[in-house]
Design a protein around this motif. Structure first.
Motif, PDB file in Angstrom:
ATOM      1  N   GLN A  59     -10.272   8.348   5.677  1.00 56.72           N
ATOM      2  CA  GLN A  59      -8.903   9.166   5.547  1.00 56.72           C
ATOM      3  C   GLN A  59      -8.840   9.607   4.106  1.00 56.72           C
TER       4      GLN A  59
ATOM      5  N   ASN B  14       0.266   5.634  -0.261  1.00 58.56           N
ATOM      6  CA  ASN B  14      -0.724   6.726  -0.255  1.00 58.56           C
ATOM      7  C   ASN B  14      -0.859   7.370  -1.633  1.00 58.56           C
ATOM      8  N   THR B  15      -1.597   8.410  -1.443  1.00 60.96           N
ATOM      9  CA  THR B  15      -2.021   9.208  -3.000  1.00 60.96           C
ATOM     10  C   THR B  15      -0.952   9.461  -3.915  1.00 60.96           C
TER      11      THR B  15
ATOM     12  N   TRP C 215      -8.777   8.343   1.148  1.00 61.08           N
ATOM     13  CA  TRP C 215      -7.763   7.215   0.464  1.00 61.08           C
ATOM     14  C   TRP C 215      -8.314   6.634  -0.624  1.00 61.08           C
TER      15      TRP C 215
ATOM     16  N   TYR D 227      -7.764   3.213  -3.603  1.00 55.65           N
ATOM     17  CA  TYR D 227      -8.347   1.852  -3.010  1.00 55.65           C
ATOM     18  C   TYR D 227      -8.532   0.612  -3.973  1.00 55.65           C
TER      19      TYR D 227
ATOM     20  N   ASP E 161     -10.734   3.803   4.880  1.00 57.35           N
ATOM     21  CA  ASP E 161     -10.224   4.463   3.825  1.00 57.35           C
ATOM     22  C   ASP E 161     -11.199   5.806   3.288  1.00 57.35           C
TER      23      ASP E 161
ATOM     24  N   TRP F 231       0.933  -1.114  -0.065  1.00 55.67           N
ATOM     25  CA  TRP F 231      -0.025  -0.126  -0.065  1.00 55.67           C
ATOM     26  C   TRP F 231       0.736   1.339   0.047  1.00 55.67           C
TER      27      TRP F 231
END
Length: 241
Positions: free
Chosen positions: A125, A80-81, A127, A131, A122, A78
């Motif tokens: 947050q 983040n963006t 996210w 996803y 998610d 995983w």
């Protein structure tokens, strides 16, 4: 033995042999996710439904879920963006796999179905942008770790709790990502939960479009997960070679 009787005996043997399932072994069902999976009691409707379809002696059910957790607690890769954070928090996946591996030790497995109810954290947050990639990645991770490319995947889509994205900014993004993943493979499917979060909850309070499901809703969630899993397994089992 008379020729006619011999003929019918041989015909009976042939019929019985061709009616046997294509593969032997037990059907493994892996249930995981956050709070709405954690609150689901598999013994209530899920296990009885799959046991009725395949026999209680031919199913293995493993559940490991924890409320309030993002998908990165399961998916090793995983990010983040902006793709800058390397994940080190996949401990919930590791604990899940300990349970799975212990459950299937020395067992012959005919099929594996992964049932997933998660995404609320998610969405909260923001996210949602990553996803879909994460959900695909989690499935591929599980496939690699179990050494199978034929795992069925049933996703419980987020409910209609926050369709305006007011409290959970990426609520609809996560919903859309879940459906997109489910539609990407014939081995995948999703179930609707929009009608399961009204009524009386497990604490005896009346709820409407709640984050969590009603008492009756959890029973129906287990049934829907089971029926979706059965459908996928039987699609392959009943397909002529």
């Amino acid at each position: 033995m008379r020729p006619q009787r011999l003929f019918f005996c041989l015909l009976s043997v042939f019929f019985l042999s061709t009616c046997q399932p294509a593969s032997s072994g037990k059907h493994l069902f892996i249930l995981s996710g956050q709070s709405n999976m954690a609150r689901l009691d598999p013994n209530r409707t899920f296990i009885p439904t799959v046991a009725d379809a395949f026999g209680a002696e031919d199913i293995i059910v493993v559940k490991s879920a924890q409320g309030g957790q993002p998908i990165k607690r399961w998916y090793r890769d995983w990010k983040n963006t902006d793709q800058t954070i390397k994940n080190t928090e996949y401990d919930l996946y590791d604990s899940l796999m300990v349970k799975v591996n212990n459950a299937i030790l020395e067992e012959e497995i005919a099929s594996v179905t992964f049932l997933w109810m998660q995404g609320e954290r998610d969405a909260r947050q923001s996210w949602g942008e990553v996803y879909e990639e994460s959900l695909h990645g989690l499935y591929q991770q599980l496939s690699a770790d179990l050494g199978r490319d034929d795992i069925y995947f049933v996703i419980g889509r987020l409910s209609d709790f926050d369709m305006g994205n007011e409290r959970y900014p990426h609520w609809t993004k996560v919903r859309e990502a879940q459906v997109s993943v489910a539609n990407s493979s014939p081995n995948f499917s999703w179930i609707n939960t929009d009608d399961l979060n009204d009524g009386i909850n497990q604490q005896g309070k009346e709820i409407k479009n709640d984050l969590h499901l009603s008492e009756v809703g959890y029973a129906e969630l287990g049934r829907r997960f089971a029926e979706a899993a059965i459908e996928k397994i039987q699609e392959v089992r009943d397909t002529p070679e």
